[in-house]
Design a protein around this motif. Structure first.
Motif, PDB file in Angstrom:
ATOM      1  N   GLU A 593       0.850  -1.078  -0.038  1.00  0.00           N
ATOM      2  CA  GLU A 593      -0.117   0.204   0.013  1.00  0.00           C
ATOM      3  C   GLU A 593       1.023   1.184  -0.122  1.00  0.00           C
ATOM      4  OE1 GLU A 593      -2.932   0.664  -0.554  1.00  0.00           O
ATOM      5  OE2 GLU A 593      -3.848  -1.547  -0.193  1.00  0.00           O
ATOM      6  N   SER A 594       2.225   1.203  -0.111  1.00  0.00           N
ATOM      7  CA  SER A 594       2.960   2.384  -0.034  1.00  0.00           C
ATOM      8  C   SER A 594       4.166   2.266  -1.066  1.00  0.00           C
ATOM      9  CB  SER A 594       3.812   2.245   1.379  1.00  0.00           C
ATOM     10  OG  SER A 594       4.575   1.281   1.607  1.00  0.00           O
ATOM     11  N   ALA A 595       3.589   1.881  -2.282  1.00  0.00           N
ATOM     12  CA  ALA A 595       4.440   1.797  -3.545  1.00  0.00           C
ATOM     13  C   ALA A 595       4.806   3.177  -4.053  1.00  0.00           C
ATOM     14  CB  ALA A 595       4.153   0.798  -4.259  1.00  0.00           C
ATOM     15  N   GLY A 596       4.045   4.425  -3.498  1.00  0.00           N
ATOM     16  CA  GLY A 596       4.528   5.773  -3.914  1.00  0.00           C
ATOM     17  C   GLY A 596       3.802   5.922  -5.254  1.00  0.00           C
ATOM     18  N   GLY A 597       2.858   5.179  -5.371  1.00  0.00           N
ATOM     19  CA  GLY A 597       1.966   5.388  -6.787  1.00  0.00           C
ATOM     20  C   GLY A 597       2.469   4.456  -8.077  1.00  0.00           C
ATOM     21  N   ILE A 598       3.508   3.645  -7.872  1.00  0.00           N
ATOM     22  CA  ILE A 598       3.952   3.181  -9.051  1.00  0.00           C
ATOM     23  C   ILE A 598       2.763   2.115  -9.638  1.00  0.00           C
ATOM     24  CG2 ILE A 598       5.367   0.956  -9.711  1.00  0.00           C
ATOM     25  CD1 ILE A 598       7.509   2.191  -7.835  1.00  0.00           C
ATOM     26  N   GLY A 599       2.566   2.108 -10.819  1.00  0.00           N
ATOM     27  CA  GLY A 599       1.550   1.720 -11.510  1.00  0.00           C
ATOM     28  C   GLY A 599       0.369   2.599 -11.595  1.00  0.00           C
ATOM     29  N   THR A 600       0.517   3.645 -11.224  1.00  0.00           N
ATOM     30  CA  THR A 600      -0.556   4.684 -11.483  1.00  0.00           C
ATOM     31  C   THR A 600      -0.815   4.844 -12.914  1.00  0.00           C
ATOM     32  OG1 THR A 600      -0.388   5.797  -9.390  1.00  0.00           O
ATOM     33  CG2 THR A 600      -1.457   7.122 -10.927  1.00  0.00           C
ATOM     34  N   THR A 601      -1.984   5.193 -13.489  1.00  0.00           N
ATOM     35  CA  THR A 601      -2.441   5.534 -14.755  1.00  0.00           C
ATOM     36  C   THR A 601      -2.755   6.895 -14.773  1.00  0.00           C
ATOM     37  OG1 THR A 601      -4.572   4.960 -14.862  1.00  0.00           O
ATOM     38  CG2 THR A 601      -2.837   3.372 -15.208  1.00  0.00           C
ATOM     39  N   CYS A 602      -2.723   7.804 -15.999  1.00  0.00           N
ATOM     40  CA  CYS A 602      -3.144   8.949 -15.934  1.00  0.00           C
ATOM     41  C   CYS A 602      -3.312   9.306 -17.649  1.00  0.00           C
ATOM     42  CB  CYS A 602      -2.138   9.804 -15.322  1.00  0.00           C
ATOM     43  SG  CYS A 602      -2.819  11.714 -15.516  1.00  0.00           S
ATOM     44  N   LEU A 603      -4.449  10.416 -17.750  1.00  0.00           N
ATOM     45  CA  LEU A 603      -4.658  10.645 -18.957  1.00  0.00           C
ATOM     46  C   LEU A 603      -4.824  12.272 -18.915  1.00  0.00           C
ATOM     47  CD1 LEU A 603      -5.793  10.558 -22.044  1.00  0.00           C
ATOM     48  CD2 LEU A 603      -7.912  10.348 -21.380  1.00  0.00           C
ATOM     49  N   TYR A 604      -4.140  13.100 -19.812  1.00  0.00           N
ATOM     50  CA  TYR A 604      -4.076  14.340 -19.860  1.00  0.00           C
ATOM     51  C   TYR A 604      -4.305  14.951 -21.051  1.00  0.00           C
ATOM     52  CZ  TYR A 604      -2.212  18.983 -18.751  1.00  0.00           C
ATOM     53  OH  TYR A 604      -2.080  20.525 -18.520  1.00  0.00           O
ATOM     54  N   ALA A 605      -5.259  15.920 -21.142  1.00  0.00           N
ATOM     55  CA  ALA A 605      -5.745  16.469 -22.510  1.00  0.00           C
ATOM     56  C   ALA A 605      -5.751  17.983 -22.383  1.00  0.00           C
ATOM     57  CB  ALA A 605      -7.226  15.827 -22.852  1.00  0.00           C
ATOM     58  N   VAL A 606      -5.444  18.819 -23.585  1.00  0.00           N
ATOM     59  CA  VAL A 606      -5.517  19.792 -23.518  1.00  0.00           C
ATOM     60  C   VAL A 606      -6.355  20.598 -24.565  1.00  0.00           C
ATOM     61  CG1 VAL A 606      -4.496  22.178 -23.565  1.00  0.00           C
ATOM     62  CG2 VAL A 606      -3.350  20.480 -22.295  1.00  0.00           C
ATOM     63  N   TYR A 607      -7.494  21.305 -24.509  1.00  0.00           N
ATOM     64  CA  TYR A 607      -8.375  21.696 -25.584  1.00  0.00           C
ATOM     65  C   TYR A 607      -8.125  22.965 -26.056  1.00  0.00           C
ATOM     66  CZ  TYR A 607     -12.334  22.650 -28.418  1.00  0.00           C
ATOM     67  OH  TYR A 607     -13.320  23.140 -29.364  1.00  0.00           O
ATOM     68  N   ASP A 608      -8.134  23.386 -27.262  1.00  0.00           N
ATOM     69  CA  ASP A 608      -7.900  24.827 -27.603  1.00  0.00           C
ATOM     70  C   ASP A 608      -9.219  25.082 -28.361  1.00  0.00           C
ATOM     71  OD1 ASP A 608      -7.333  27.115 -28.411  1.00  0.00           O
ATOM     72  OD2 ASP A 608      -5.261  26.784 -29.076  1.00  0.00           O
ATOM     73  N   PRO A 609     -10.213  26.119 -27.687  1.00  0.00           N
ATOM     74  CA  PRO A 609     -11.352  26.477 -28.544  1.00  0.00           C
ATOM     75  C   PRO A 609     -11.220  27.285 -29.738  1.00  0.00           C
ATOM     76  CG  PRO A 609     -11.022  27.580 -26.443  1.00  0.00           C
ATOM     77  CD  PRO A 609     -10.170  26.830 -26.400  1.00  0.00           C
ATOM     78  N   VAL A 610     -10.069  27.899 -29.757  1.00  0.00           N
ATOM     79  CA  VAL A 610      -9.819  28.804 -31.005  1.00  0.00           C
ATOM     80  C   VAL A 610      -9.382  27.980 -32.210  1.00  0.00           C
ATOM     81  CG1 VAL A 610      -8.175  30.558 -31.881  1.00  0.00           C
ATOM     82  CG2 VAL A 610      -9.058  30.612 -29.423  1.00  0.00           C
ATOM     83  N   SER A 611      -8.578  27.058 -32.108  1.00  0.00           N
ATOM     84  CA  SER A 611      -8.367  26.066 -33.177  1.00  0.00           C
ATOM     85  C   SER A 611      -9.038  24.907 -33.205  1.00  0.00           C
ATOM     86  CB  SER A 611      -6.885  25.742 -33.234  1.00  0.00           C
ATOM     87  OG  SER A 611      -6.726  24.834 -32.009  1.00  0.00           O
ATOM     88  N   ARG A 612     -10.048  24.764 -32.184  1.00  0.00           N
ATOM     89  CA  ARG A 612     -10.674  23.266 -31.935  1.00  0.00           C
ATOM     90  C   ARG A 612      -9.665  22.183 -32.050  1.00  0.00           C
ATOM     91  NH1 ARG A 612     -13.412  25.686 -35.962  1.00  0.00           N
ATOM     92  NH2 ARG A 612     -12.946  23.850 -37.403  1.00  0.00           N
ATOM     93  N   ARG A 613      -8.625  22.162 -31.408  1.00  0.00           N
ATOM     94  CA  ARG A 613      -7.660  21.060 -31.662  1.00  0.00           C
ATOM     95  C   ARG A 613      -7.365  20.619 -30.121  1.00  0.00           C
ATOM     96  NH1 ARG A 613      -5.541  19.735 -36.138  1.00  0.00           N
ATOM     97  NH2 ARG A 613      -3.864  18.321 -35.164  1.00  0.00           N
ATOM     98  N   CYS A 614      -7.413  19.153 -29.904  1.00  0.00           N
ATOM     99  CA  CYS A 614      -6.955  18.491 -28.688  1.00  0.00           C
ATOM    100  C   CYS A 614      -5.901  17.891 -28.696  1.00  0.00           C
ATOM    101  CB  CYS A 614      -8.369  17.876 -28.434  1.00  0.00           C
ATOM    102  SG  CYS A 614      -8.281  17.057 -26.802  1.00  0.00           S
ATOM    103  N   ALA A 615      -4.808  18.208 -27.677  1.00  0.00           N
ATOM    104  CA  ALA A 615      -3.702  17.268 -27.489  1.00  0.00           C
ATOM    105  C   ALA A 615      -3.840  16.449 -26.281  1.00  0.00           C
ATOM    106  CB  ALA A 615      -2.544  18.442 -27.292  1.00  0.00           C
TER     107      ALA A 615
END
Length: 854
Positions: A593-615
């Motif tokens: 229970e104390s592995a410091g988060g090893i194995g943690t998953t994450c999704l990060y997205a940035v949306y720009d309404p001017v260009s309508r592009r999502c990274a």
């Protein structure tokens, strides 16, 4: 026309079997008189039979008050008079004798049937039916045709062969009549026009109508229901020589279908020449088999519907919802404020007064006997059936005449209302689980005529036991998880920040297992240039440590997002942080229970309404789903990076353009980890829920969870659904500038003119100062090309200056005699916030200012 034999053994008259003088065929019976009356008492339909009955043309009646057709002064603008309205209130059917006024002034007393029906919409109306033309009041109806017994219709009840044998036994004719009338099955005879001519006592009982009330009517007129239409179609097939027909359906008082255990046979009635002259309908109900099957189905359904959430109130309501209307006409669940713990109660245990809270109610009627008491405190006297059942630990059945029930009604106004509402049968069932008494469940019947029986009590005890176990587990787990839940909730976003790029709705469901709450999280982070970042993550493990690690990682993501890092670089820094956390906690106890988060998953997205592009970039996380405005749904092809904490492996950014109004769904893997279906089926259900049109994103979230979950989740679930907006060209202005100090004045002029076009003259002073400082710095310290951009988004104005140099400006405090160094200090004081974001080549320095409400 030949007369039908009275019974199978009756021989036809000689005149029926041999040629003779021509007989005048009886006149064709008139069509049934039907009319429709809406809830206001206005006639909306008028049939040909109604015209023949009362003489009015449809144009003279339709749209007029039905009360004008009544001969009594007591008639009001209702269905068939004030008395009829009172009698019909709350019922689906009504019958009675009503005095009608013929167009020529005659007075007719008619036996009417009225069926409540709902049109296309919320409007309720009545279909009123009369079988034959009326008789003026005071006159005697014409007798039967010559040669037939009175009241026999086409069948004489005392026909040939109805005498007695020498030993006193009735003859075959009378025995046949008795068998027809007293058969336990439903029997009816319909003539060649498919009008009812005979009905036995079984049919009268099932339909709650006498033979005289139904004679001359077609089955759909007696019971308006799709089953009646299907039955009549098969009767017509019998008349046309199609032979016997069978249906696994029947028509009851409210119109029933195949699920009500009926089996119906339609057989032709033929004369000696073999011609089909009528149709006999015979139906019987496989009652016990049907009831046993329905109880088992209800019990199986309860396993999936009771205890779906970690909410005692919701579980109690699920118990009430599943019991009504399939078991009872109303149900109420009362929970004790302080559950009683102990072993099995003694049958002789003394009862004592009980204080409970009415937690859930359900009734087939909006104003049912328990509908107005939800959420109230209830006190049961010591001698009440409820207190006695809880003391003894088992359920009990009561009828309305039971002395215990009557004594309770004299002591408790709530019980008096219960019996006063017409309730004739009551079940009281204690809610017990693991030695604890949690409350009591009440079940009653007031619409259904059948009283509860022992098998119903067994079923109610089984349903109540399922709810009690779920409620007991919920309360126990709630106490154990209070600290973890408090921490988890405090670390998740309490409110979503204001931003104009996306419409957002979120859901978080904690795990319902003993393992405890996990470390799932979501976040919405406004960025510069009207952009917004979306984050969904899942920390390995459960309990307080997982929640604490989640809080650290969420804080780190927000800090890195403020630096405006691209998605892949942000995940790389987050990966390094997880490695450091793991190293710091490596020597503590409970390594799992104390592995410091090893194995943690994450999704990060940035949306720009001017260009309508999502990274987007992901670290071992499920890919997001996207739904375009045309309804096409797909997974975004974001490269699958490794989970956080492994180190050394790269992450990749994926970019795509999303049309305005597209839907993005970010979630944790708990949503797909369902026990009762495979991953492909889960994805199909999620896609179907996302593509269904919905007015709000909250509805989308609820549909996804409802479609995916049939039980309490084994793992935490975080769900974030966003609909994209676009910042159109009229809200964005950009100018390419030369790398020349003389261009600064021109840049200020461009900005001022654009603010005037937007109606933002009040912001001109701060904007001119900001433009001057940022453009001057870009010319002095940066490299061309240089671009100035203004973004107007709701209550925010953003000024951005781009140049191709990667050198970032920094604020410093100017000394007394310095000629420069004060520009960024002023920008920092006047703007709401400012900063720098880097691209693959160059940088953008930006400053935001809040616009006044004017």
């Amino acid at each position: 026309m030949e007369r039908l034999p009275t019974h199978p053994g009756e021989r036809p008259h000689e005149s029926d079997a041999s040629p003779g003088p021509a007989r005048t065929a009886p006149p064709t019976p008139p069509p049934a008189a039907t009319a429709a009356v809406d809830a206001r008492g206005i006639v909306t339909e008028w049939s040909e039979g109604a015209r023949q009955l009362l003489g009015y043309l449809p144009s003279e009646v339709v749209g007029q008050p039905a009360a004008r057709l009544l001969a009594d002064d007591a008639g009001t603008a209702g269905t068939v008079g004030a008395a009829a309205l009172r009698d019909a209130a709350g019922r689906e059917r009504w019958s009675g004798t009503v005095a009608l006024r013929h167009r020529d002034g005659r007075r007719l007393r008619r036996e009417l049937l009225a069926h409540r029906r709902t049109a296309d919409g919320p409007v309720t109306e009545w279909l009123v039916v009369s079988a034959v033309t009326g008789t003026p009041e005071g006159q005697t109806p014409p007798g039967p045709p010559e040669g037939e017994a009175a009241g026999s219709g086409t069948h004489g009840s005392e026909a040939a062969g109805s005498g007695t044998y020498g030993n006193g036994t009735p003859g075959s004719g009378r025995l046949g009549e008795w068998a027809f009338r007293q058969s336990p099955c439903v029997l009816a005879v319909f003539d060649a026009d498919l009008r009812l001519v005979r009905a036995n006592a079984g049919m009268e009982q099932v339909l709650s109508r006498t033979e005289d009330q139904m004679r001359g009517l077609r089955l759909p007129e007696i019971v308006p229901h799709p089953v009646s239409d299907e039955t009549e179609a098969k009767m017509r097939r019998v008349l046309e020589g199609g032979g016997p027909q069978h249906l696994r359906a029947g028509a009851g008082p409210a119109g029933t279908g195949a699920d009500d255990g009926w089996s119906t046979s339609l057989v032709p009635l033929k004369d000696p020449a073999g011609r089909v002259r009528a149709v006999c309908l015979a139906a019987h109900q496989r009652l016990q088999e049907h009831l046993a099957r329905q109880r088992m189905l209800l019990l199986s359904e309860a396993s999936a519907r009771i205890g779906t959430t970690a909410d005692s109130g919701r579980t109690a309501q699920e118990l009430a919802d599943i019991a009504v209307p399939r078991l009872a006409d109303f149900a109420a669940v009362d929970l004790l404020d302080a559950p009683r713990h102990g072993g099995e109660p003694s049958p002789a245990a003394p009862a004592r007064a009980l204080a409970t809270t009415r937690t859930a109610v359900r009734s087939v009627l909006d104003d049912g006997p328990a509908a107005s008491t939800a959420g109230t405190k209830t006190l049961y006297p010591a001698l009440s059936p409820v207190a006695r059942c809880l003391a003894q630990g088992h359920g009990a059945l009561y009828d309305a005449a039971d002395p215990d029930l009557l004594r309770w009604a004299r002591q408790d106004p709530g019980a008096a209302r219960l019996l006063g509402s017409g309730t004739h049968s009551v079940m009281v069932v204690p809610m017990r689980a693991h030695g604890a008494t949690l409350g009591v469940a009440l079940f009653g019947r007031h619409r259904r005529a059948e009283p509860f029986e022992a098998d119903d009590l067994w079923l109610a005890e089984e349903l109540t036991a399922k709810a009690a176990v779920s409620i007991h587990t919920t309360r126990r787990d709630s106490r154990e998880h209070t600290s973890t839940m408090t921490l988890q909730r405090s670390l998740l976003p309490q409110t979503l920040p204001e931003q104009g790029a996306l419409d957002i709705a979120t859901r978080y469901l904690p795990a319902g297992t003993r393992a405890g709450v996990g470390g799932d999280w979501f976040d919405v982070i406004p960025l510069s240039g009207a952009r917004v970042a979306l984050v969904v993550g899942d920390v390995v493990g459960h309990g307080i440590r997982a929640s604490a690690t989640m809080g650290r990682l969420r804080t780190a993501v927000r800090t890195l997002a403020d630096v405006d890092l691209p998605p892949d670089e942000l995940l790389t820094h987050l990966d390094d942080l997880v490695l450091h956390l793991s190293a710091d906690e490596g020597g503590t106890d409970g390594a799992e229970e104390s592995a410091g988060g090893i194995g943690t998953t994450c999704l990060y997205a940035v949306y720009d309404p001017v260009s309508r592009r999502c990274a987007l970039a992901r670290a071992g996380h499920p890919p997001p789903a996207a739904v375009t405005p045309d309804g096409a749904v797909r997974f975004l092809d974001v490269p699958a990076g490794p989970p956080l904490g492994l180190g050394g492996l790269p992450f990749e950014t994926f970019e795509t353009e999303l049309p305005e109004g597209s839907l993005l769904a970010l979630y944790t893997d708990g949503l797909l980890a369902a026990r009762d279906h495979d991953i492909d089926e889960a994805l199909d259900k999620m896609f179907a829920a996302l593509t269904r049109p919905a007015k709000t994103l909250d509805t989308v979230c609820d549909r996804v969870l409802t479609a995916m979950l049939t039980h309490r989740p084994d793992d935490d679930i975080a769900l974030l659904v966003a609909r994209t907006r676009a910042l159109h060209a009229d809200r964005v202005a950009a100018w390419d500038l030369a790398s020349d100090p003389a261009v600064v004045a021109r840049a200020r002029k461009h900005a001022t003119e654009q603010l005037t076009a937007w109606g933002l003259d009040d912001a001109a002073f701060i904007t001119e100062l900001t433009v001057s400082e940022l453009v001057t710095n870009a010319i002095r310290y940066g490299r061309p090309p240089i671009q100035l951009r203004l973004i107007y988004e709701d209550s925010t104005l953003t000024c951005e200056v781009f140049d191709s140099s990667s050198t970032a400006p920094h604020m410093r405090r100017a000394r007394t005699f310095d000629e420069g160094g004060r520009g960024l200090l002023l920008v920092g004081q006047l703007a709401r916030r400012w900063g720098t974001r880097h691209a693959l080549t160059g940088k953008t320095v930006w400053a935001e200012q809040s616009l006044s409400p004017g």
